[in-house]
Write a protein that holds these residues in place. Structure first.
Motif, PDB file in Angstrom:
ATOM      1  N   ALA A 108     108.594  29.038  34.497  1.00  8.29           N
ATOM      2  CA  ALA A 108     110.126  28.692  34.175  1.00  8.29           C
ATOM      3  C   ALA A 108     110.636  27.743  33.013  1.00  8.29           C
ATOM      4  O   ALA A 108     111.392  28.374  32.389  1.00  8.29           O
ATOM      5  CB  ALA A 108     110.064  27.275  35.479  1.00  8.29           C
ATOM      6  N   ASP A 109     109.017  27.299  31.875  1.00  5.86           N
ATOM      7  CA  ASP A 109     109.297  27.039  30.903  1.00  5.86           C
ATOM      8  C   ASP A 109     110.153  28.152  30.010  1.00  5.86           C
ATOM      9  O   ASP A 109     110.806  27.585  29.147  1.00  5.86           O
ATOM     10  CB  ASP A 109     108.118  25.748  30.734  1.00  5.86           C
ATOM     11  CG  ASP A 109     108.222  24.739  31.004  1.00  5.86           C
ATOM     12  OD1 ASP A 109     109.225  24.260  31.989  1.00  5.86           O
ATOM     13  OD2 ASP A 109     107.383  24.062  31.341  1.00  5.86           O
ATOM     14  N   LEU A 110     108.665  29.121  29.922  1.00 12.37           N
ATOM     15  CA  LEU A 110     108.788  29.910  29.335  1.00 12.37           C
ATOM     16  C   LEU A 110     110.502  31.267  29.258  1.00 12.37           C
ATOM     17  O   LEU A 110     110.818  31.705  28.587  1.00 12.37           O
ATOM     18  CB  LEU A 110     107.795  31.137  29.560  1.00 12.37           C
ATOM     19  CG  LEU A 110     107.625  32.739  28.672  1.00 12.37           C
ATOM     20  CD1 LEU A 110     107.685  31.918  27.283  1.00 12.37           C
ATOM     21  CD2 LEU A 110     106.203  33.253  29.192  1.00 12.37           C
ATOM     22  N   ARG A 111     110.452  31.114  30.909  1.00 16.24           N
ATOM     23  CA  ARG A 111     111.849  31.148  31.053  1.00 16.24           C
ATOM     24  C   ARG A 111     113.125  31.150  30.235  1.00 16.24           C
ATOM     25  O   ARG A 111     114.072  32.019  30.339  1.00 16.24           O
ATOM     26  CB  ARG A 111     112.076  31.985  32.667  1.00 16.24           C
ATOM     27  CG  ARG A 111     113.834  32.432  32.385  1.00 16.24           C
ATOM     28  CD  ARG A 111     113.328  33.065  34.599  1.00 16.24           C
ATOM     29  NE  ARG A 111     114.910  33.822  35.228  1.00 16.24           N
ATOM     30  CZ  ARG A 111     115.488  32.631  35.361  1.00 16.24           C
ATOM     31  NH1 ARG A 111     115.473  31.607  36.207  1.00 16.24           N
ATOM     32  NH2 ARG A 111     116.502  33.153  36.172  1.00 16.24           N
ATOM     33  N   ILE A 129     112.084  39.168  20.712  1.00 21.28           N
ATOM     34  CA  ILE A 129     111.634  38.610  21.489  1.00 21.28           C
ATOM     35  C   ILE A 129     110.963  39.733  23.056  1.00 21.28           C
ATOM     36  O   ILE A 129     110.671  39.409  23.576  1.00 21.28           O
ATOM     37  CB  ILE A 129     112.151  37.137  22.081  1.00 21.28           C
ATOM     38  CG1 ILE A 129     113.456  37.619  22.412  1.00 21.28           C
ATOM     39  CG2 ILE A 129     111.821  36.264  20.880  1.00 21.28           C
ATOM     40  CD1 ILE A 129     114.027  36.554  23.582  1.00 21.28           C
ATOM     41  N   GLU A 130     112.119  40.895  22.778  1.00 25.89           N
ATOM     42  CA  GLU A 130     112.291  42.728  24.209  1.00 25.89           C
ATOM     43  C   GLU A 130     110.697  42.983  23.913  1.00 25.89           C
ATOM     44  O   GLU A 130     110.269  42.629  24.713  1.00 25.89           O
ATOM     45  CB  GLU A 130     113.367  43.022  23.671  1.00 25.89           C
ATOM     46  CG  GLU A 130     114.473  42.379  23.896  1.00 25.89           C
ATOM     47  CD  GLU A 130     115.193  43.742  24.016  1.00 25.89           C
ATOM     48  OE1 GLU A 130     116.193  43.674  24.614  1.00 25.89           O
ATOM     49  OE2 GLU A 130     115.704  44.244  22.349  1.00 25.89           O
ATOM     50  N   TYR A 131     109.903  43.085  22.727  1.00 24.56           N
ATOM     51  CA  TYR A 131     108.708  43.852  22.995  1.00 24.56           C
ATOM     52  C   TYR A 131     107.719  42.584  22.434  1.00 24.56           C
ATOM     53  O   TYR A 131     107.051  43.663  21.627  1.00 24.56           O
ATOM     54  CB  TYR A 131     109.606  44.398  21.486  1.00 24.56           C
ATOM     55  CG  TYR A 131     109.633  45.202  20.055  1.00 24.56           C
ATOM     56  CD1 TYR A 131     108.823  44.730  19.545  1.00 24.56           C
ATOM     57  CD2 TYR A 131     111.362  44.414  20.078  1.00 24.56           C
ATOM     58  CE1 TYR A 131     109.045  44.936  18.245  1.00 24.56           C
ATOM     59  CE2 TYR A 131     111.756  44.482  18.697  1.00 24.56           C
ATOM     60  CZ  TYR A 131     110.689  44.380  17.977  1.00 24.56           C
ATOM     61  OH  TYR A 131     111.193  44.278  16.490  1.00 24.56           O
ATOM     62  N   THR A 132     107.804  41.593  21.724  1.00 23.22           N
ATOM     63  CA  THR A 132     106.690  41.216  21.410  1.00 23.22           C
ATOM     64  C   THR A 132     106.816  39.749  22.308  1.00 23.22           C
ATOM     65  O   THR A 132     106.986  39.115  22.667  1.00 23.22           O
ATOM     66  CB  THR A 132     106.828  40.375  19.421  1.00 23.22           C
ATOM     67  OG1 THR A 132     107.768  39.456  19.825  1.00 23.22           O
ATOM     68  CG2 THR A 132     106.862  41.946  18.791  1.00 23.22           C
ATOM     69  N   THR A 133     105.192  39.722  21.775  1.00 29.01           N
ATOM     70  CA  THR A 133     104.630  37.956  22.719  1.00 29.01           C
ATOM     71  C   THR A 133     105.551  36.837  21.957  1.00 29.01           C
ATOM     72  O   THR A 133     105.428  35.470  22.399  1.00 29.01           O
ATOM     73  CB  THR A 133     103.922  37.802  23.457  1.00 29.01           C
ATOM     74  OG1 THR A 133     102.779  37.683  22.363  1.00 29.01           O
ATOM     75  CG2 THR A 133     103.518  38.667  24.033  1.00 29.01           C
ATOM     76  N   LEU A 134     106.249  36.754  20.910  1.00 33.36           N
ATOM     77  CA  LEU A 134     107.100  35.785  20.183  1.00 33.36           C
ATOM     78  C   LEU A 134     107.131  34.293  20.649  1.00 33.36           C
ATOM     79  O   LEU A 134     107.259  33.033  20.527  1.00 33.36           O
ATOM     80  CB  LEU A 134     107.678  36.069  19.436  1.00 33.36           C
ATOM     81  CG  LEU A 134     108.614  35.209  18.212  1.00 33.36           C
ATOM     82  CD1 LEU A 134     107.183  34.489  17.784  1.00 33.36           C
ATOM     83  CD2 LEU A 134     109.140  35.650  17.125  1.00 33.36           C
ATOM     84  N   ALA A 135     107.804  34.435  21.848  1.00 32.67           N
ATOM     85  CA  ALA A 135     108.825  34.007  22.576  1.00 32.67           C
ATOM     86  C   ALA A 135     107.832  32.695  23.087  1.00 32.67           C
ATOM     87  O   ALA A 135     107.846  31.392  23.256  1.00 32.67           O
ATOM     88  CB  ALA A 135     109.808  34.147  23.881  1.00 32.67           C
ATOM     89  N   ALA A 136     106.598  32.899  23.411  1.00 33.47           N
ATOM     90  CA  ALA A 136     105.901  32.206  24.008  1.00 33.47           C
ATOM     91  C   ALA A 136     105.046  30.981  22.847  1.00 33.47           C
ATOM     92  O   ALA A 136     104.733  30.223  22.837  1.00 33.47           O
ATOM     93  CB  ALA A 136     104.056  32.822  24.132  1.00 33.47           C
TER      94      ALA A 136
END
Length: 252
Positions: free
Chosen positions: A181-184, A164-171
Motif C-alpha cells: 500500500a505504501d508503494l502504491r 516509473i512505468e518501466y523502471t523500479t524507481l518508485a520503490a
C-alpha cells in the motif's frame, strides 16, 4: 567560408543555459522545485532553477552549480538525466538563448527547505497539482511561469511519469520496510491516480527482484484483519513489460 564567418564575427550574440526540473514526493504529493526570479526579465515570476553555462563549463557542471547557487540544494543521489534542448528563437527576450534542460527525481529532497541564493528572490517546493500543468488552459490559481518553463515542466513531468512505468524507481521513495500500500501511494502521487489494486499487486509480486519480503508485518497500521506484509527494495531496475498508468487524465 569567409574569415568573418570562421571567426564568428558575423553571428549575433548567442548563449547556452541549463534549466532543472527537480521532483520529489513531499507530504504524499509530487512536488517540483521552483525559484522566484529576482531580476528582469520576468522579475517576480516563478521559474525552474538554472542559468547560463560558463565558457569553461559543460552543461552538467553548470546545472549542479546553478542549483546550488539558486536554491542551496547540493548534489544528491537520485535519478538525473538530460531531458531535451529548447531552442525557440524568441524564448528569451535578452538574446538568442538555447537551454539544455535536465530532469531529476529523488527522495527526501524536501526534508530541509530550499534556501534562495543570490540569483533568486525565493525558492520553494510546489505541489505539481497546483501548477495547472495538466489542464489545456491555465485555470484560477495556476502559476504563470517565466520563459518557456511551463513547456519544459510538462515534458519533465511526462518523463518522470513514464519513468516509473518501466523502471523500479518508485520503490526508492518508499521508506523501508514498506507495505505494498505504501508503494502504491508513490505511484498515485506521481501519476495523479492510483493503479488498479489487483493488477498492481500481481505486477509487483511477479517481477523478480522488484521487492523482497521481510519476516515482519505492519502491526501499527490500525486496520482490521491480518497486518500487511513488509517489504524491502530488490535488485531489479527495470519492469518488462511495463506497468502502465491508469487510463484517463491524471488528477490535478
Amino acid at each position: 567560408m569567409s574569415a568573418a564567418k570562421r571567426s564568428g564575427e558575423s553571428y549575433p550574440p548567442f548563449a547556452v543555459t541549463v534549466d532543472l526540473a527537480v521532483f520529489t514526493i513531499h507530504e504524499g504529493t509530487l512536488a517540483v522545485l521552483l525559484v522566484q526570479r529576482g531580476d528582469d526579465p520576468f522579475a517576480g515570476h516563478w521559474a525552474l532553477p538554472g542559468g547560463f553555462v560558463g565558457i569553461a563549463e559543460d552543461a552538467a557542471s553548470a546545472a549542479w552549480r546553478e542549483l546550488a547557487e539558486e536554491t542551496g540544494l547540493e548534489r544528491f543521489s537520485g535519478h538525473l538525466e538530460q531531458l531535451a534542448t529548447y531552442s525557440a528563437p524568441d524564448r528569451d527576450p535578452r538574446m538568442r538563448v538555447v537551454s539544455v534542460a535536465h530532469v531529476a527525481f529523488a527522495p527526501g529532497l524536501a526534508r530541509s527547505g530550499p534556501t534562495a541564493g543570490s540569483d533568486a528572490a525565493a525558492a520553494r517546493w510546489w505541489p505539481v497539482e497546483d501548477l495547472g500543468l495538466d489542464a489545456d488552459a491555465p485555470g484560477e490559481g495556476s502559476v504563470d511561469l517565466a520563459f518557456d518553463h511551463a513547456d519544459i515542466l510538462r515534458d519533465a513531468l511526462e518523463r518522470v511519469r513514464s519513468k516509473i512505468e518501466y523502471t523500479t524507481l518508485a520503490a526508492q521513495f518508499a521508506d523501508e520496510p514498506f507495505t505494498l500500500a505504501d508503494l502504491r501511494r508513490v505511484y498515485a502521487a506521481v501519476w495523479g491516480a492510483a493503479p488498479d489494486l489487483g493488477n498492481f499487486r500481481r505486477k509487483v509480486l511477479s517481477t523478480p527482484g522488484f521487492v523482497v519480503a521481510t519476516e515482519g508485518r505492519d502491526e501499527g497500521d490500525g486496520r482490521l484483519g491480518r497486518p500487511a506484509l513488509l517489504y524491502r527494495r530488490g535488485p531489479a531496475t527495470t519492469l518488462q513489460p511495463a506497468m502502465l498508468r491508469p487510463d484517463g487524465p491524471p488528477a490535478g
